[in-house]
Scaffold this active site. Structure first.
Site, mmCIF file in Angstrom:
data_model
loop_
_atom_site.group_PDB
_atom_site.id
_atom_site.type_symbol
_atom_site.label_atom_id
_atom_site.label_comp_id
_atom_site.label_asym_id
_atom_site.label_seq_id
_atom_site.Cartn_x
_atom_site.Cartn_y
_atom_site.Cartn_z
ATOM 1 N N GLY A 52 45.626 29.322 -30.815
ATOM 2 C CA GLY A 52 44.157 28.626 -30.931
ATOM 3 C C GLY A 52 44.594 27.280 -30.748
ATOM 4 N N ARG B 66 31.180 32.516 -43.557
ATOM 5 C CA ARG B 66 32.177 32.852 -42.987
ATOM 6 C C ARG B 66 32.058 34.309 -42.633
ATOM 7 N NH1 ARG B 66 34.178 30.140 -47.625
ATOM 8 N NH2 ARG B 66 35.418 28.295 -46.731
ATOM 9 N N ASN C 175 38.480 32.867 -39.823
ATOM 10 C CA ASN C 175 37.552 33.483 -40.721
ATOM 11 C C ASN C 175 36.777 34.557 -40.272
ATOM 12 O OD1 ASN C 175 37.976 32.286 -43.275
ATOM 13 N ND2 ASN C 175 37.258 30.309 -42.233
ATOM 14 N N ARG D 86 41.114 21.761 -52.773
ATOM 15 C CA ARG D 86 39.752 21.295 -53.193
ATOM 16 C C ARG D 86 39.796 21.004 -54.624
ATOM 17 N NH1 ARG D 86 37.443 24.842 -47.770
ATOM 18 N NH2 ARG D 86 37.627 23.157 -46.504
ATOM 19 N N HIS E 77 38.327 34.409 -49.582
ATOM 20 C CA HIS E 77 37.929 33.034 -49.357
ATOM 21 C C HIS E 77 36.508 33.004 -48.936
ATOM 22 C CE1 HIS E 77 38.767 29.098 -47.763
ATOM 23 N NE2 HIS E 77 38.745 29.679 -46.581
HETATM 24 N N1 APR Z 1 43.363 33.772 -28.213
HETATM 25 C C1 APR Z 1 43.689 32.548 -28.447
HETATM 26 N N2 APR Z 1 42.627 31.552 -28.901
HETATM 27 C C2 APR Z 1 41.571 31.747 -28.578
HETATM 28 C C3 APR Z 1 41.151 32.991 -28.515
HETATM 29 C C4 APR Z 1 42.268 34.004 -28.200
HETATM 30 N N3 APR Z 1 41.850 35.359 -27.840
HETATM 31 N N4 APR Z 1 39.858 33.152 -28.593
HETATM 32 C C5 APR Z 1 39.273 31.988 -28.795
HETATM 33 N N5 APR Z 1 40.434 31.117 -29.047
HETATM 34 C C6 APR Z 1 40.526 29.617 -29.166
HETATM 35 C C7 APR Z 1 39.232 28.993 -28.663
HETATM 36 O O1 APR Z 1 39.228 28.897 -27.352
HETATM 37 C C8 APR Z 1 39.392 27.541 -29.775
HETATM 38 O O2 APR Z 1 40.121 26.530 -28.693
HETATM 39 O O3 APR Z 1 40.494 29.402 -30.591
HETATM 40 C C9 APR Z 1 40.144 27.968 -30.689
HETATM 41 C C10 APR Z 1 39.536 27.760 -31.950
HETATM 42 O O4 APR Z 1 39.543 26.400 -32.232
HETATM 43 P P1 APR Z 1 38.176 25.612 -32.638
HETATM 44 O O5 APR Z 1 36.948 26.187 -32.066
HETATM 45 O O6 APR Z 1 38.035 23.918 -32.690
HETATM 46 O O7 APR Z 1 38.025 26.278 -34.336
HETATM 47 P P2 APR Z 1 38.747 25.647 -35.617
HETATM 48 O O8 APR Z 1 38.229 24.626 -36.268
HETATM 49 O O9 APR Z 1 40.328 25.446 -35.220
HETATM 50 O O10 APR Z 1 38.778 26.927 -36.412
HETATM 51 C C11 APR Z 1 39.437 28.094 -36.233
HETATM 52 O O11 APR Z 1 39.720 29.171 -38.402
HETATM 53 O O12 APR Z 1 38.990 28.053 -40.448
HETATM 54 C C12 APR Z 1 39.012 28.773 -39.329
HETATM 55 O O13 APR Z 1 36.447 29.265 -39.584
HETATM 56 C C13 APR Z 1 37.569 28.646 -38.719
HETATM 57 O O14 APR Z 1 37.656 30.774 -37.634
HETATM 58 C C14 APR Z 1 37.962 29.577 -37.438
HETATM 59 C C15 APR Z 1 39.283 29.313 -37.257
#
Ligand code: APR
Length: 312
Positions: free
Chosen positions: A11, A92, A124, A155, A179
């Site tokens: 991610g 969440r 989450n 926090r 969480h």
């Molecule tokens: N494999 C890899 N990455 C993926 C996949 C996958 N199969 N599916 C989605 N992603 C990527 C998305 O393309 C995106 O770039 O995961 C990334 C998530 O990044 P954001 O949308 O910016 O989310 P972020 O704020 O980083 O949070 C990610 O952590 O705290 C938790 O609730 C939050 O579940 C969320 C996660």
């Protein structure tokens, strides 16, 4: 021959980018910033930006953006943020069905490419995601952990420090449980340099702080339309560091309980020791009757999430 550690970040979104920045600055190792093919440009762009950042700051970490799991192969640490974050008004738990599918795919790939890694899950709803990742990947429980307690405790520490107008450095706090809204700030273990906060802050003020902590993530989602990323990333890096440097830190984290605290076959936030063997121990601490009842209630909420996951 010694080699540099390899850290795979699954991610490359808000948290993933911040994780890469911190891992590089702390020289934890070389970093692979992985995302789906649609987001390969984002992953590669952030990686290049961060390598250039190293020219200014003077770190040598190699940071590679990729959408190929082959690049993650053999990682020492994998940190998973894959999934969608919350939007205002979403809990969440609303993320469950979307992120469950994503986590199953990630877990299969970890099993195939990174079977020896220490895996930290952030996606989450955390307790359900980390449980699913362990189940599908088949990795041992001590090498799959969820990051929530360090963040929730951070926090709580901030709110306590601000209330007392003391340095954050002197405030220690512990948040256990799931969480979510049922998390359990354990006030009997919150101190200012050893002095219990219950001696320093009036009960009504403490109650308000506890409520604010439980809604701490939602407060930020409401303000900026997506979930927090600086403190979540820092919290996960502290856990990665504890593993890579065998620090034996006592931290609250979502760990696999198999009878611990009376909870069977589930992940929930408990105090653990993290060192070179991963989650080396779940530490049993005494809780007041009220704290234990609250933890049981939180475990009930996690259990409901797990039941819901089974149907998806
Ligand atoms: N494999 C890899 N990455 C993926 C996949 C996958 N199969 N599916 C989605 N992603 C990527 C998305 O393309 C995106 O770039 O995961 C990334 C998530 O990044 P954001 O949308 O910016 O989310 P972020 O704020 O980083 O949070 C990610 O952590 O705290 C938790 O609730 C939050 O579940 C969320 C996660």
């Amino acid at each position: 021959m010694p080699r540099r550690n390899k850290i795979a970040l699954i991610g490359a979104g808000n948290i993933g980018g911040e994780l890469a920045a911190l891992a590089a600055r702390e020289e934890l190792g070389d970093v692979v910033l992985f995302d789906i093919p649609d987001k390969e440009g984002l992953a590669k762009g952030k990686a290049l930006d961060l390598e250039q950042n190293g020219s200014v700051l003077g770190y040598d970490a190699h940071i590679k953006g990729s959408s190929s799991w082959d690049d993650c192969a053999g990682a020492d640490v994998v940190i998973v943020t894959a999934g969608v974050p919350r939007k205002p008004g979403m809990s969440r738990d609303d993320l469950l069905s979307i992120n469950l599918k994503i986590i199953r795919n990630v877990a299969e790939n970890i099993k195939a490419k990174c079977p020896n890694a220490f895996v930290i899950v952030i996606s989450n709803p955390l307790d359900a995601m980390v449980f699913e990742l362990k189940k599908v990947s088949g990795l041992p429980a001590e090498r799959v952990v969820g990051m929530a307690g360090v963040l929730d405790s951070a926090r709580l520490q901030l709110f306590l420090a601000r209330e007392m107008a003391v340095s954050i450095k002197d405030v220690r706090a512990m948040v256990l449980g799931g969480h979510g809204d049922t998390m359990v700030p354990v006030l009997s273990y919150c101190t200012v340099n050893g002095v219990p906060v219950t001696q320093l802050i009036a009960k009504d003020k403490l109650d308000a702080i506890v409520t604010r902590t439980a809604g701490g993530g939602g407060e930020i989602v409401k303000l900026m339309g997506t979930s927090a990323y600086y403190a979540p990333a820092t919290s996960a890096i502290a856990m990665a560091r504890a593993y890579l440097y065998d620090e034996k830190r006592l931290l609250p984290a979502a760990a696999y309980c198999d009878g611990d605290y009376g909870y069977k076959d589930m992940y929930i936030g408990v105090p653990v020791i993290i060192g070179g063997a991963g989650v080396e121990k779940i530490v049993k601490i005494e809780l007041s009757a009220e704290e234990k009842a609250n933890l049981d209630k939180s475990a009930g909420a996690v259990r409901e999430l797990l039941e819901a996951s089974k149907k998806l």
